[in-house]
Design a protein around this motif. Structure first.
Motif, PDB file in Angstrom:
ATOM      1  N   GLU A  71       0.824  -1.204   0.000  1.00  0.00           N
ATOM      2  CA  GLU A  71       0.000   0.000   0.000  1.00  0.00           C
ATOM      3  C   GLU A  71       0.865   1.263   0.000  1.00  0.00           C
ATOM      4  O   GLU A  71       0.511   2.263  -0.634  1.00  0.00           O
ATOM      5  N   THR A  72       1.998   1.210   0.686  1.00  0.00           N
ATOM      6  CA  THR A  72       2.911   2.357   0.692  1.00  0.00           C
ATOM      7  C   THR A  72       3.451   2.610  -0.711  1.00  0.00           C
ATOM      8  O   THR A  72       3.439   3.746  -1.202  1.00  0.00           O
ATOM      9  N   PHE A  73       3.926   1.558  -1.370  1.00  0.00           N
ATOM     10  CA  PHE A  73       4.443   1.705  -2.741  1.00  0.00           C
ATOM     11  C   PHE A  73       3.339   2.140  -3.704  1.00  0.00           C
ATOM     12  O   PHE A  73       3.534   3.005  -4.552  1.00  0.00           O
ATOM     13  N   GLU A 129      -5.662  -8.767  -5.651  1.00  0.00           N
ATOM     14  CA  GLU A 129      -6.555  -7.840  -6.359  1.00  0.00           C
ATOM     15  C   GLU A 129      -5.944  -6.445  -6.454  1.00  0.00           C
ATOM     16  O   GLU A 129      -6.085  -5.762  -7.468  1.00  0.00           O
ATOM     17  N   ARG A 130      -5.262  -6.027  -5.386  1.00  0.00           N
ATOM     18  CA  ARG A 130      -4.593  -4.713  -5.418  1.00  0.00           C
ATOM     19  C   ARG A 130      -3.467  -4.735  -6.441  1.00  0.00           C
ATOM     20  O   ARG A 130      -3.271  -3.775  -7.201  1.00  0.00           O
ATOM     21  N   ILE A 135      -1.813  -3.527 -12.510  1.00  0.00           N
ATOM     22  CA  ILE A 135      -1.621  -4.019 -13.879  1.00  0.00           C
ATOM     23  C   ILE A 135      -2.714  -3.445 -14.783  1.00  0.00           C
ATOM     24  O   ILE A 135      -2.444  -2.939 -15.883  1.00  0.00           O
ATOM     25  N   GLU A 136      -3.946  -3.468 -14.304  1.00  0.00           N
ATOM     26  CA  GLU A 136      -5.060  -2.932 -15.089  1.00  0.00           C
ATOM     27  C   GLU A 136      -4.919  -1.428 -15.318  1.00  0.00           C
ATOM     28  O   GLU A 136      -5.248  -0.918 -16.395  1.00  0.00           O
ATOM     29  N   GLU A 137      -4.389  -0.726 -14.325  1.00  0.00           N
ATOM     30  CA  GLU A 137      -4.146   0.718 -14.485  1.00  0.00           C
ATOM     31  C   GLU A 137      -3.162   0.952 -15.628  1.00  0.00           C
ATOM     32  O   GLU A 137      -3.371   1.826 -16.479  1.00  0.00           O
ATOM     33  N   GLY A 138      -2.084   0.161 -15.635  1.00  0.00           N
ATOM     34  CA  GLY A 138      -1.099   0.289 -16.709  1.00  0.00           C
ATOM     35  C   GLY A 138      -1.640  -0.130 -18.061  1.00  0.00           C
ATOM     36  O   GLY A 138      -1.267   0.447 -19.095  1.00  0.00           O
ATOM     37  N   GLN A 139      -2.532  -1.108 -18.072  1.00  0.00           N
ATOM     38  CA  GLN A 139      -3.153  -1.522 -19.339  1.00  0.00           C
ATOM     39  C   GLN A 139      -4.061  -0.413 -19.882  1.00  0.00           C
ATOM     40  O   GLN A 139      -4.067  -0.135 -21.076  1.00  0.00           O
TER      41      GLN A 139
END
Length: 196
Positions: A71-73, A129-130, A135-139
């Protein structure tokens, strides 16, 4: 390990981890654990209801720390690729740092009560899921290729992470950090959009 844990809890978890690793979960008794920890059964039962609870906590404490670090990263302002690389490397390094704990747990997880096993699966699923969300954000942004399902990528990556206990040796040529960086590099390389 959490600073909120008492010295008794730490001693019990350390003794349980060592004994589970040496002789297996089934062959380790509560009496052996409390004797190795130098505490009474009453002290143990103050913190843990059973040997199952100890096994659960052996793994849950690692997962809690990995989740906190993730969560920090994830919350940083870095590009999504940098955030995912940091998390992927970190989960490898932290898994290696707690290799006995994670190996013992995966070997003995089937011994847990069904509700406890389900609770662990839910916690691990939230972590995955996080990770998948990044990955989905980058896609979506075009930084990562979108022709492979994010769920498959997550399963592929964590399958390799969960396999570390079978081959990684601290005395080997690669440090935990080097292995973590290699895993993260391989993940990010696989996510780069293909030409054309």
């Amino acid at each position: 390990m959490s600073s909120s844990q008492s010295d008794v809890q730490r001693r019990l978890l350390s003794a349980a981890t060592r004994l589970f690793a040496e002789q297996g979960f089934d062959r380790t008794s509560v009496s052996q654990i409390v004797e190795a920890a130098g505490v009474t059964k009453g002290a143990m039962y103050h913190y843990f209801r059973s040997k199952d609870d100890l096994l659960y906590e052996v793994y849950a404490r690692v997962l809690r720390e990995q989740t906190r670090r993730m969560e920090t990263f994830a919350a940083s302002d870095e590009p999504v690729g940098d955030r995912l690389h940091a998390i992927a490397a970190d989960v490898v390094v932290s898994t290696i740092a707690n290799l006995d704990d994670t190996t013992i747990f995966f070997q003995s997880m089937h011994r847990l009560a069904p509700d406890t096993r389900a609770a662990v699966r839910r916690q691990r699923r939230r972590y995955h899921e996080r990770f998948r969300g990044l990955i989905e954000e980058g896609q979506r942004s075009g930084e990562f290729r979108a022709d492979k399902p994010a769920e498959v990528i997550v399963d592929f990556f964590f399958g390799a992470v969960h396999h570390l206990g079978f081959w990684y040796r601290p005395s080997g040529e690669l440090s935990a950090r080097e292995v973590g960086d290699h895993f993260a590099d391989l993940l990010l390389d696989s996510l780069r959009p293909t030409a054309g």
